[in-house]
Design a protein around this motif. Structure first.
Motif, mmCIF file in Angstrom:
data_model
loop_
_atom_site.group_PDB
_atom_site.id
_atom_site.type_symbol
_atom_site.label_atom_id
_atom_site.label_comp_id
_atom_site.label_asym_id
_atom_site.label_seq_id
_atom_site.Cartn_x
_atom_site.Cartn_y
_atom_site.Cartn_z
ATOM 1 N N VAL A 91 0.836 -1.202 0.000
ATOM 2 C CA VAL A 91 0.000 0.000 0.000
ATOM 3 C C VAL A 91 0.875 1.258 0.000
ATOM 4 C CG1 VAL A 91 -1.655 1.335 1.361
ATOM 5 C CG2 VAL A 91 -1.980 -1.133 1.067
ATOM 6 N N GLU A 92 1.911 1.269 0.839
ATOM 7 C CA GLU A 92 2.796 2.434 0.917
ATOM 8 C C GLU A 92 3.433 2.727 -0.441
ATOM 9 O OE1 GLU A 92 3.546 4.452 3.450
ATOM 10 O OE2 GLU A 92 2.675 3.416 5.181
ATOM 11 N N TYR A 93 3.840 1.676 -1.145
ATOM 12 C CA TYR A 93 4.549 1.886 -2.412
ATOM 13 C C TYR A 93 3.593 2.224 -3.551
ATOM 14 C CZ TYR A 93 7.664 1.358 -6.337
ATOM 15 O OH TYR A 93 8.379 1.619 -7.483
ATOM 16 N N PHE A 94 2.631 1.370 -3.796
ATOM 17 C CA PHE A 94 1.781 1.543 -4.977
ATOM 18 C C PHE A 94 0.724 2.620 -4.794
ATOM 19 C CE2 PHE A 94 3.555 -2.657 -5.783
ATOM 20 C CZ PHE A 94 3.845 -2.574 -7.141
ATOM 21 N N CYS A 95 0.130 2.703 -3.617
ATOM 22 C CA CYS A 95 -0.961 3.660 -3.419
ATOM 23 C C CYS A 95 -0.469 5.051 -3.058
ATOM 24 C CB CYS A 95 -1.898 3.154 -2.327
ATOM 25 S SG CYS A 95 -2.663 1.582 -2.713
ATOM 26 N N TRP A 96 0.487 5.119 -2.152
ATOM 27 C CA TRP A 96 0.880 6.413 -1.614
ATOM 28 C C TRP A 96 2.228 6.910 -2.122
ATOM 29 C CZ3 TRP A 96 -0.537 4.108 3.771
ATOM 30 C CH2 TRP A 96 -1.927 3.978 3.847
ATOM 31 N N GLY A 97 2.972 6.057 -2.794
ATOM 32 C CA GLY A 97 4.264 6.482 -3.331
ATOM 33 C C GLY A 97 5.304 6.770 -2.270
ATOM 34 N N GLU A 98 5.137 6.178 -1.089
ATOM 35 C CA GLU A 98 6.088 6.367 0.012
ATOM 36 C C GLU A 98 7.176 5.292 -0.093
ATOM 37 O OE1 GLU A 98 6.200 8.823 2.012
ATOM 38 O OE2 GLU A 98 4.264 9.765 1.579
ATOM 39 N N ILE A 99 8.174 5.551 -0.913
ATOM 40 C CA ILE A 99 9.153 4.530 -1.273
ATOM 41 C C ILE A 99 10.000 4.098 -0.078
ATOM 42 C CG2 ILE A 99 11.145 4.023 -2.745
ATOM 43 C CD1 ILE A 99 9.908 5.963 -4.800
ATOM 44 N N GLU A 100 10.488 5.056 0.693
ATOM 45 C CA GLU A 100 11.342 4.702 1.833
ATOM 46 C C GLU A 100 10.577 3.898 2.879
ATOM 47 O OE1 GLU A 100 13.390 7.981 3.520
ATOM 48 O OE2 GLU A 100 14.346 8.587 1.644
ATOM 49 N N THR A 101 9.354 4.333 3.171
ATOM 50 C CA THR A 101 8.543 3.619 4.155
ATOM 51 C C THR A 101 8.194 2.216 3.659
ATOM 52 O OG1 THR A 101 7.571 5.731 4.827
ATOM 53 C CG2 THR A 101 6.466 3.734 5.578
ATOM 54 N N ALA A 102 7.848 2.124 2.371
ATOM 55 C CA ALA A 102 7.534 0.819 1.791
ATOM 56 C C ALA A 102 8.735 -0.114 1.868
ATOM 57 C CB ALA A 102 7.102 0.991 0.334
ATOM 58 N N THR A 103 9.917 0.429 1.605
ATOM 59 C CA THR A 103 11.134 -0.379 1.659
ATOM 60 C C THR A 103 11.384 -0.893 3.068
ATOM 61 O OG1 THR A 103 12.093 0.897 -0.166
ATOM 62 C CG2 THR A 103 13.609 -0.416 1.173
ATOM 63 N N GLU A 104 11.149 -0.055 4.063
ATOM 64 C CA GLU A 104 11.323 -0.483 5.453
ATOM 65 C C GLU A 104 10.370 -1.628 5.791
ATOM 66 O OE1 GLU A 104 10.799 2.917 7.933
ATOM 67 O OE2 GLU A 104 12.583 3.960 7.179
ATOM 68 N N TYR A 105 9.119 -1.496 5.365
ATOM 69 C CA TYR A 105 8.132 -2.535 5.667
ATOM 70 C C TYR A 105 8.456 -3.845 4.944
ATOM 71 C CZ TYR A 105 4.805 0.369 8.271
ATOM 72 O OH TYR A 105 4.192 1.139 9.228
ATOM 73 N N VAL A 106 8.814 -3.756 3.666
ATOM 74 C CA VAL A 106 9.075 -4.992 2.919
ATOM 75 C C VAL A 106 10.343 -5.674 3.423
ATOM 76 C CG1 VAL A 106 10.434 -4.057 0.983
ATOM 77 C CG2 VAL A 106 8.957 -6.027 0.620
ATOM 78 N N ILE A 169 -4.020 5.157 -7.258
ATOM 79 C CA ILE A 169 -2.576 4.991 -7.258
ATOM 80 C C ILE A 169 -1.909 6.365 -7.349
ATOM 81 C CG2 ILE A 169 -0.613 3.889 -8.390
ATOM 82 C CD1 ILE A 169 -2.694 1.975 -7.137
ATOM 83 N N GLN A 170 -1.063 6.666 -6.361
ATOM 84 C CA GLN A 170 -0.420 7.983 -6.331
ATOM 85 C C GLN A 170 1.080 7.929 -6.620
ATOM 86 O OE1 GLN A 170 -1.747 10.600 -3.086
ATOM 87 N NE2 GLN A 170 -3.260 9.053 -2.530
ATOM 88 N N ASN A 171 1.612 6.735 -6.827
ATOM 89 C CA ASN A 171 3.023 6.603 -7.189
ATOM 90 C C ASN A 171 3.158 6.889 -8.683
ATOM 91 O OD1 ASN A 171 5.584 5.625 -7.975
ATOM 92 N ND2 ASN A 171 5.637 4.206 -6.256
ATOM 93 N N LEU A 172 3.770 8.013 -9.026
ATOM 94 C CA LEU A 172 3.840 8.431 -10.425
ATOM 95 C C LEU A 172 4.669 7.479 -11.271
ATOM 96 C CD1 LEU A 172 4.194 12.310 -10.034
ATOM 97 C CD2 LEU A 172 2.135 10.937 -10.372
ATOM 98 N N ASP A 173 5.685 6.863 -10.668
ATOM 99 C CA ASP A 173 6.483 5.885 -11.412
ATOM 100 C C ASP A 173 5.619 4.712 -11.847
ATOM 101 O OD1 ASP A 173 8.833 7.322 -11.247
ATOM 102 O OD2 ASP A 173 9.508 6.316 -9.418
#
Length: 210
Positions: A91-106, A169-173
Motif C-alpha cells: 500500500v505504501e509503495y503503490f498507493c501512496w508512493g512512500e518509497i522509503e517507508t515501503a522499503t522499510e516494511y518490505v 494509485i499515487q506513485n507516479l512511477d
C-alpha cells in the motif's frame, strides 16, 4: 481439550495455543475470543497479533476508515505480523508512493521470511528506473527459481492486482513508467527478464483498466 485442562497449562503454553489457532484461521480467532474472558485476554497478546492469519482480509482494509479495522491492523503491524508488514509495504509503495517507508516494511517482512517480500521488492526495483533494473531482475529470478516463493506468486500477484483496481494509485512511477526487461532475441520468452516482463504485464493491464 476441556477448559479445566487448558487452565492447568502454563500461561506461555496457553498463549502459544491461542496463537496457533489464530495463525490458521481468522474466523476461529474471533470466535475463540468470544468463548471466555481468559481466552479473550490471551488473544490480545502481542505475540498472538504477530501470528494471526490475515489472508481472508481484503487488501482495501489497509486504507479503511473503519476505526476497529484500522486498530486491528495497527496492532498486527506493531507486533510485526509478516503478512501485515507485507501488505503495508504494498500500500505504501503503490498507493501512496512512500518509497522509503515501503522499503522499510518490505525489508521487515523479508527478515521474518515472508514469501512475498522478494516478489514485491523485485517489482519495486524494476519501477525504480534503469539503474536498478538488473537488481530487480535478479531478485525476481530468485523468486522464479525457488519452489517456496514460486508457489506463492499467484497469491501475491492476485492481491496486488486487487489493490491496483480498488484504490487510487499515487506513485507516479507506477502510473507513467513502463519498464521493459528483456532484450534477448535468442532466448526471448524463456529468460529471467521475460519472467519479469510477464509479471509487469499484469500490473500494466490492471492500471489500464482503472
Amino acid at each position: 481439550m476441556s477448559s479445566s485442562n487448558f487452565e492447568d497449562l502454563s500461561l506461555d503454553l496457553q498463549t502459544e495455543i491461542v496463537a496457533r489457532v489464530a495463525s490458521t484461521s481468522l474466523a476461529d480467532y474471533f470466535n475463540m475470543k468470544k468463548s471466555c474472558k481468559k481466552i479473550r485476554y490471551l488473544a490480545e497478546e502481542g505475540f498472538v497479533y504477530g501470528k494471526v492469519c490475515l489472508e481472508k482480509i481484503p487488501i482495501d482494509a489497509w486504507y479503511s476508515s473503519n476505526g476497529r479495522i484500522s486498530l486491528f491492523i495497527n496492532q498486527c503491524l506493531e507486533n510485526e505480523n509478516p503478512e501485515a508488514l507485507f501488505r503495508q509495504a504494498m500500500v505504501e509503495y503503490f498507493c501512496w508512493g512512500e518509497i522509503e517507508t515501503a522499503t522499510e516494511y518490505v525489508n521487515s517482512a523479508a527478515v521474518l521470511d515472508h514469501h512475498g517480500a522478494a516478489y514485491l521488492l523485485g517489482l519495486m526495483l524494476l519501477f525504480h528506473g534503469e539503474e536498478y533494473k538488473y537488481d530487480g531482475i535478479k531478485m525476481l529470478s530468485t523468486v522464479k527459481k525457488s519452489s517456496c516463493f514460486n508457489g506463492s506468486v499467484p497469491t501475491y500477484r492476485k492481491l496486488l492486482i486487487e489493490l491496483l483496481r480498488k484504490t487510487k494509485i499515487q506513485n507516479l512511477d507506477v502510473l507513467y513508467y513502463r519498464p521493459s526487461c528483456c532484450d534477448d532475441r535468442v532466448f526471448h520468452g524463456y529468460c529471467d527478464a521475460c519472467f519479469c516482463d510477464f509479471e509487469l504485464s499484469y500490473i500494466f493491464n490492471a492500471l489500464d483498466r482503472c
